[in-house]
Design a protein around this motif. Structure first.
Motif, PDB file in Angstrom:
ATOM      1  N   LYS A 270       0.829  -1.208   0.000  1.00  0.00           N
ATOM      2  CA  LYS A 270       0.000   0.000   0.000  1.00  0.00           C
ATOM      3  C   LYS A 270       0.861   1.256   0.000  1.00  0.00           C
ATOM      4  O   LYS A 270       0.588   2.217  -0.738  1.00  0.00           O
ATOM      5  CB  LYS A 270      -0.929  -0.006   1.218  1.00  0.00           C
ATOM      6  N   ASP A 273       2.516   1.660  -3.405  1.00  0.00           N
ATOM      7  CA  ASP A 273       1.513   2.129  -4.374  1.00  0.00           C
ATOM      8  C   ASP A 273       1.274   3.631  -4.222  1.00  0.00           C
ATOM      9  O   ASP A 273       1.128   4.357  -5.214  1.00  0.00           O
ATOM     10  CB  ASP A 273       0.192   1.385  -4.182  1.00  0.00           C
ATOM     11  N   ASN A 274       1.219   4.098  -2.975  1.00  0.00           N
ATOM     12  CA  ASN A 274       0.994   5.522  -2.726  1.00  0.00           C
ATOM     13  C   ASN A 274       2.126   6.383  -3.275  1.00  0.00           C
ATOM     14  O   ASN A 274       1.890   7.477  -3.796  1.00  0.00           O
ATOM     15  CB  ASN A 274       0.824   5.778  -1.228  1.00  0.00           C
ATOM     16  N   SER A 331       1.250  -3.372  -6.090  1.00  0.00           N
ATOM     17  CA  SER A 331       0.081  -4.154  -6.467  1.00  0.00           C
ATOM     18  C   SER A 331      -0.068  -4.179  -7.987  1.00  0.00           C
ATOM     19  O   SER A 331       0.456  -3.312  -8.700  1.00  0.00           O
ATOM     20  CB  SER A 331      -1.182  -3.559  -5.844  1.00  0.00           C
TER      21      SER A 331
END
Length: 361
Positions: A270, A273-274, A331
């Motif tokens: 996560k 991805d950010n 991801s």
């Protein structure tokens, strides 16, 4: 937020944004390329997302009246200094210590736009001009020189780069997590001294305090006089860098101590991805349009990084010691989103140059 535009690299651009002052100034040995493959852009965009006004000084001239270092004035919080995506000495010299004739991180591939030992040179200049402003150093040059190290170019054992650079704090490895915490602490009004509690930073102490789960390694003085002591110190550094839960490393330097806090745990999917969802323009700053292409950007512009970290330990490569041994992956959705953005670029001809990362070879 200054979405979908480059961060300012000139005083005029700051004025166009209505800024009277900036919070953070990043100084880099590379040209400014607003792309996720370039560390300066990533850190700048992360700090921007936290609400900070970030300006960049790319490849400042260090031989003149130092006007490049003065153009934004004094930042409200700190200077952040990096040599760029490469160690400046590797950038400048071949393995035979012959001067390279080009620089892949400069428009037109022209050499000569950064000094040798760039982090140390830049930091000392800033400390001379703005002695009361904190300086944070990072990037691969600072990261790999955070403790006593053998310097191939001078054939000598050198102290921690914190000593020669006079910097206040060093962030090692992939810097997103520590820089985020640094920003949040300073925004909350905490003192700069409080940053010494953050993981993945190094600093100098004049007095040695009791630090739990710490290891004291051979001093700089002992390392320069005893090869075995240097080897033992390096062994501890290498072992600790391969641990999920590492110890704090302390190394005496003359009458002071360099303290290296253990690293953060690897970034999550996560978090990664950010980082890649930040509003990069994916292009060099337009200031360079008439100066020729930037070879490093041309090579990487249609490349997609899908993970970071490397379980290898190749003697010719610094990726594992800089990014860590543990693999963090993006991801599938994040990767596809980046590919879709690349496809929309007007010059894209239908071929991705690479989908990979450090351990993909």
């Amino acid at each position: 937020m200054n979405k979908n535009k480059w961060l300012p690299i000139t005083k005029k651009e700051c004025e166009q944004l209505g800024w009277n002052e900036v919070d953070v100034i990043i100084i880099s040995g590379d040209a400014y390329i607003d792309h996720p493959s370039f560390g300066t852009a990533v850190i700048a965009r992360i700090l921007e997302r936290e609400g900070l006004k970030v300006a960049i000084i790319p490849q400042p001239q260090w031989k003149d009246d130092l006007r490049d270092f003065k153009k934004f004035g004094k930042p409200r919080l700190f200077f952040a200094i990096t040599a760029g995506n490469m160690d400046s000495m590797v950038n400048h010299y071949t393995a035979h210590i012959r001067k390279r004739s080009d620089d892949a991180y400069t428009p037109g591939g022209i050499a000569g736009f950064r000094p040798d030992y760039a982090v140390t040179v830049y930091s000392n200049i800033v400390k001379t001009i703005y002695p009361d402003v904190p300086v944070i150093i990072g990037g691969i040059e600072a990261s790999l020189r955070r403790l006593v190290h053998y310097d191939y170019w001078s054939n000598s054992i050198k102290p921690s780069i914190l000593i020669d650079s006079k910097a206040d704090l060093l962030v090692y490895g992939m810097a997103e997590k520590p820089m985020l915490e640094i920003a949040r602490k300073l925004i909350a009004g905490e003192s700069f001294d409080s940053l010494k509690s953050i993981s993945q930073v190094a600093y100098v102490e004049n007095k040695l305090h009791n630090i739990e789960n710490s290891k004291i390694i051979s001093s700089y003085e002992k390392c320069i006089s005893n090869k075995d002591a240097f080897g033992e110190a390096f062994k501890v550094i290498e072992i600790e860098s391969n641990k999920y839960y590492a110890s704090t490393i302390i190394q005496p330097h003359n009458n002071s101590f360099v303290v290296v806090n253990p690293p953060y745990s690897p970034v999550s999917t996560k978090e990664l991805d950010n980082y890649y969802a930040l509003p990069f323009t994916r292009l060099p700053h337009p200031k360079y349009n008439k100066r020729g292409t930037i070879p490093a950007f041309e090579m990487i512009k249609y490349s997609v990084t899908i993970h970071r970290g490397c379980f290898g330990g190749c003697s010719f490569c610094s990726l594992a010691i800089h990014q860590g041994k543990f693999i963090s992956s993006r991801s599938e959705e994040s990767i596809i989103n980046e590919v879709e953005n690349i496809v929309k670029e007007p010059d894209f001809k239908g071929q991705l140059s690479d989908l990979g990362g450090p351990s993909a070879n």
